[in-house]
Design an enzyme around this catalytic site. Structure first.
Site, PDB file in Angstrom:
ATOM      1  N   VAL A 123     -32.174 -66.586  24.898  1.00 26.68           N
ATOM      2  CA  VAL A 123     -33.193 -65.576  25.639  1.00 26.68           C
ATOM      3  C   VAL A 123     -33.797 -64.755  25.135  1.00 26.68           C
ATOM      4  O   VAL A 123     -33.681 -64.647  23.715  1.00 26.68           O
ATOM      5  CB  VAL A 123     -32.051 -64.898  26.499  1.00 26.68           C
ATOM      6  CG1 VAL A 123     -31.442 -64.091  25.867  1.00 26.68           C
ATOM      7  CG2 VAL A 123     -32.948 -64.114  27.764  1.00 26.68           C
ATOM      8  N   HIS A 568     -20.453 -62.637  13.727  1.00 27.37           N
ATOM      9  CA  HIS A 568     -21.386 -62.341  12.580  1.00 27.37           C
ATOM     10  C   HIS A 568     -21.672 -63.259  11.715  1.00 27.37           C
ATOM     11  O   HIS A 568     -21.683 -63.047  10.385  1.00 27.37           O
ATOM     12  CB  HIS A 568     -20.980 -60.912  11.859  1.00 27.37           C
ATOM     13  CG  HIS A 568     -20.451 -59.842  12.780  1.00 27.37           C
ATOM     14  ND1 HIS A 568     -19.685 -58.868  12.768  1.00 27.37           N
ATOM     15  CD2 HIS A 568     -21.039 -59.559  14.151  1.00 27.37           C
ATOM     16  CE1 HIS A 568     -19.426 -58.100  13.663  1.00 27.37           C
ATOM     17  NE2 HIS A 568     -20.533 -58.399  14.831  1.00 27.37           N
ATOM     18  N   HIS A 611     -21.935 -54.548  11.480  1.00 25.19           N
ATOM     19  CA  HIS A 611     -22.166 -55.411  12.339  1.00 25.19           C
ATOM     20  C   HIS A 611     -23.810 -55.715  12.148  1.00 25.19           C
ATOM     21  O   HIS A 611     -24.507 -54.976  11.399  1.00 25.19           O
ATOM     22  CB  HIS A 611     -22.397 -54.854  13.944  1.00 25.19           C
ATOM     23  CG  HIS A 611     -20.674 -54.506  14.120  1.00 25.19           C
ATOM     24  ND1 HIS A 611     -20.201 -55.121  15.424  1.00 25.19           N
ATOM     25  CD2 HIS A 611     -20.009 -53.750  13.658  1.00 25.19           C
ATOM     26  CE1 HIS A 611     -18.885 -54.666  15.398  1.00 25.19           C
ATOM     27  NE2 HIS A 611     -18.501 -53.912  14.490  1.00 25.19           N
TER      28      HIS A 611
END
Length: 690
Positions: A123, A568, A611
């Site tokens: 997306v 990740h 992250h």
């Protein structure tokens, strides 16, 4: 518990009335169909995810430069409420929907032959539209280690802490929490470590649950440092992370809402959705492969020949850790043996493409609790509305535990054991799947760099407090543990010449015994969190792994049956020297190609205790500056860092590190030089862990 009315009273009425992110010119955005494309563009960006939209925004700032973004997924506007409402990511997000690539690994022999799901955003905005919104930066020691691995490569200076700190900091607009939220959540932060004018909004949730505020005290009682500033280079210990949330209306701030939606109409920027980049078309008439066109197709339903669009200057590949190596290999750039086996003609043999796969592996300890959870609030219908502070609650209590936290006095001996196994590991095909000598050399360099950081304060296992419920019931919470610097690495490669066939993904989880040992110790520490005051006050029982799992052997066996990705993955187009199996150089140019770069989390050569969203925003901003420096004559990030280093080498009477938390680890002085153009993503996905 924070009362909603109290939080609401802190905000202007106009902010509360703001609908889900809209702009009056949004309908005029330059989305185009294939029929509306220009014959060619200066820059074609292959992938409209986190990094791709940053580059689209930055490169199109020059009105004389034409930019096209090609994105395989839709705009996401039809599911905007699911994207924008932060807590929905944990209950009704985009994972496992048509907006998720839904990749899956091969059966993992060390995980009981289980296939592991690898979600990713299909997306506009990519995984920044569906992840858990953590904005966690790597530590200075990790980024400086990355720059060290690059050696004396031209441009390497951009990738150390100083350059990336500026890029990440300048990517954001930070809003401090209210005094009430800060007190109830025991939130510590240093506003000076954050940006004030970047596109991405960062803040803390506008709602706090009682158990959440006990995180720091509990970790402190376990001997884990509690940091007052996790964002200035010393990102270890326990803290509450900032999240990518816009506090004016408590919506997710992601690359589309931040870098694209606010733009006025730009005639030089076109975005084409629902079209997949199938391959790059090269010309070799000048003796060097030059991308002259990009081929694309409507999700495989068109009849060949597939259409193409011309390239005037460069292709920037931003498909993420799966998409980017897939595009290169389908274009004939990659390991020759893999390409030939897949039936793809070799355009340029580049053995490192798809190699060095690294990922954070994780699982959780589940506790039954008397405390209120977000899952209970969600089930009761208390989380609703587009500007509801309760709907902004996301998991953000975090701790990066170092090897001493995990192993105590055994830490140094453990490091020596890992070093002693380096030679055997380097030549073990189960650990280093490629037999190419350059890739093997790169594996050894990454291995050595990982070992070198083990005895620093940098985190080895991440602990996360998950208050959004678990499969064991709404009256549970979890402490998740994730391995941060894996020694197990894998590979990704294509198996067919059809670009719509998913690549083979083999992360080789737990192929190195050190990973098993470290995550085992992380689980032990996670269990202790539930047994330690003040959090233990809220615990009635440990649900999983439960009382039958106690010995190291039992924990190891349990881990193999439950661990999964922390979402990740990285390193599949590693930025390394060519003789170490590198795919791109320090200016992100693909070796052997005249005008192709890769600019996303796939280029990081090693894994971070972080992250990936924040460093990927930084990388994308650095990439935009590098490209502009070549074509517009503006300073490159490396040149700015060299100038800063020269200036800072002069004697001074003061240090600008005085506001950092005290520790035995010292960092280089942080530069104060402003960076023009700077405004900075993980392949992050929508799950409790991200």
């Amino acid at each position: 518990m924070c009362r909603v009315s109290a939080v609401v009273s802190l905000l202007p009425i106009s902010c509360l009335a703001t609908p889900i992110y809209e702009h009056p010119w949004h309908a005029r955005r330059a989305y185009v169909t294939p029929e509306e494309l220009q014959p060619s563009y200066d820059f074609v960006i292959a992938g409209g995810g986190l990094a791709g939209l940053v580059l689209a925004s930055r490169l199109s700032e020059d009105a004389n430069t034409t930019v096209l973004v090609i994105e395989a997924g839709p705009t996401g506007d039809d599911v905007r409420s699911r994207i924008d409402t932060p807590v929905i990511a944990y209950f009704n997000g985009l994972m496992r929907s048509q907006y998720d690539w839904q990749h899956i690994t091969t059966p993992q022999p060390n995980l009981n032959n289980r296939n592991i799901s690898w979600p990713g955003g299909k997306v506009l905005g990519g995984s920044s539209a569906m992840n858990g919104m953590y904005m966690v930066r790597p530590s200075a020691v990790e980024l400086n280690t990355m720059a060290k691995v690059l050696g004396d490569m031209d441009g390497a200076a951009a990738w150390g802490w100083d350059g990336m700190y500026n890029a990440m900091k300048m990517s954001e607009t930070f809003t401090p929490p209210s005094a009430e939220i800060q007190s109830e959540g025991n939130i510590l932060y240093n506003a000076a470590s954050h940006g004030t004018s970047g596109p991405i909004h960062t803040t803390f949730a506008g709602f706090v649950l009682p158990l959440f505020g006990q995180w720091g005290a509990t970790l402190g009682n376990l001997g884990v440092d509690v940091t007052s500033d996790a964002d200035s280079g010393e990102g270890w210990g326990a803290f509450v992370s900032t999240s990518a949330i816009n506090p004016s209306n408590w919506t997710r701030s992601y690359s589309k809402s931040a870098y694209i939606d606010p733009l006025p109409p730009r005639a030089n920027l076109h975005i084409m959705t629902n079209q997949t980049v199938t391959r790059l078309i090269f010309d070799n008439s000048a003796g060097t492969l030059k991308a002259t066109a990009v081929e694309y197709a409507n999700n495989g339903y068109q009849t060949k020949p597939w259409p193409t669009v011309g390239v005037n200057k460069e292709v920037v590949v931003t498909g993420g850790p799966v998409g980017s190596p897939n595009i290169l290999m389908q274009s004939g750039v990659g390991p020759a043996d893999k390409l030939k086996a897949a039936g793809v003609e070799v355009a340029y043999a580049l053995p490192g493409v798809g190699q060095h796969v690294q990922d954070h592996l994780s699982t959780q300890v589940i506790f039954r609790t008397t405390a209120q959870t977000t899952a209970q609030l969600y089930a009761a219908g208390a989380i609703n509305g587009t500007s509801n502070p309760i709907a902004s609650f996301v998991n953000s209590a975090i701790a990066y535990t170092n090897i001493t936290d995990l192993l105590g006095d055994y830490a140094s001996a453990f490091q020596q054991e890992v070093i002693a196994n380096m030679s055997a590991s380097t030549n073990d095909r189960a650990l280093n799947p490629s037999s190419d000598p350059t890739v093997t050399k790169g594996y050894q360099a990454i291995y050595q760099a990982t070992v070198d950081t083990m005895l620093t304060p940098a985190g080895q296992v991440e602990l996360l407090l998950a208050m959004t419920g678990t499969s064991a019931g709404q009256d549970t919470f979890a402490v998740q543990a994730g391995l941060q610097h894996p020694f197990s690495t894998g590979e990704l490669y294509i198996a067919t010449p059809n670009p719509f066939d998913y690549p083979v993904i083999n992360p080789n989880y737990f192929s190195h015994q050190a990973d098993v040992a470290l995550l085992r110790e992380g689980i032990k520490l996670a269990r202790k969190v539930g047994q330690t005051q003040p959090i233990s006050t809220f615990v009635t029982a440990e649900v999983s792994p439960g009382p039958d799992v106690q010995t190291d052997e039992q924990v190891d066996a349990w881990l193999r049956g439950v661990v999964s990705t922390e979402f990740h993955p990285s390193c599949t187009c590693a930025m390394l020297p060519l003789d170490q199996g590198g795919v791109v150089d320090a200016k992100l140019k693909v070796y052997g190609l005249a005008n192709v770069r890769v600019a996303d989390s796939s280029v990081f050569p090693l894994s971070f205790a972080a992250h990936l969203m924040a460093p990927t925003y930084g990388l994308a901003e650095q990439a935009a500056m590098i490209i502009k420096s070549q074509y517009n004559g503006t300073p490159s990030p490396a040149a700015l860092q060299t100038a800063t280093a020269t200036a800072s080498s002069q004697p001074t009477g003061t240090s600008n590190n005085d506001n950092k938390p005290s520790s035995g680890f010292k960092l280089a002085a942080l530069p104060s030089l402003p960076i023009a153009f700077a405004v900075v993503l993980t392949f992050l996905v929508p799950a409790v862990l991200l």
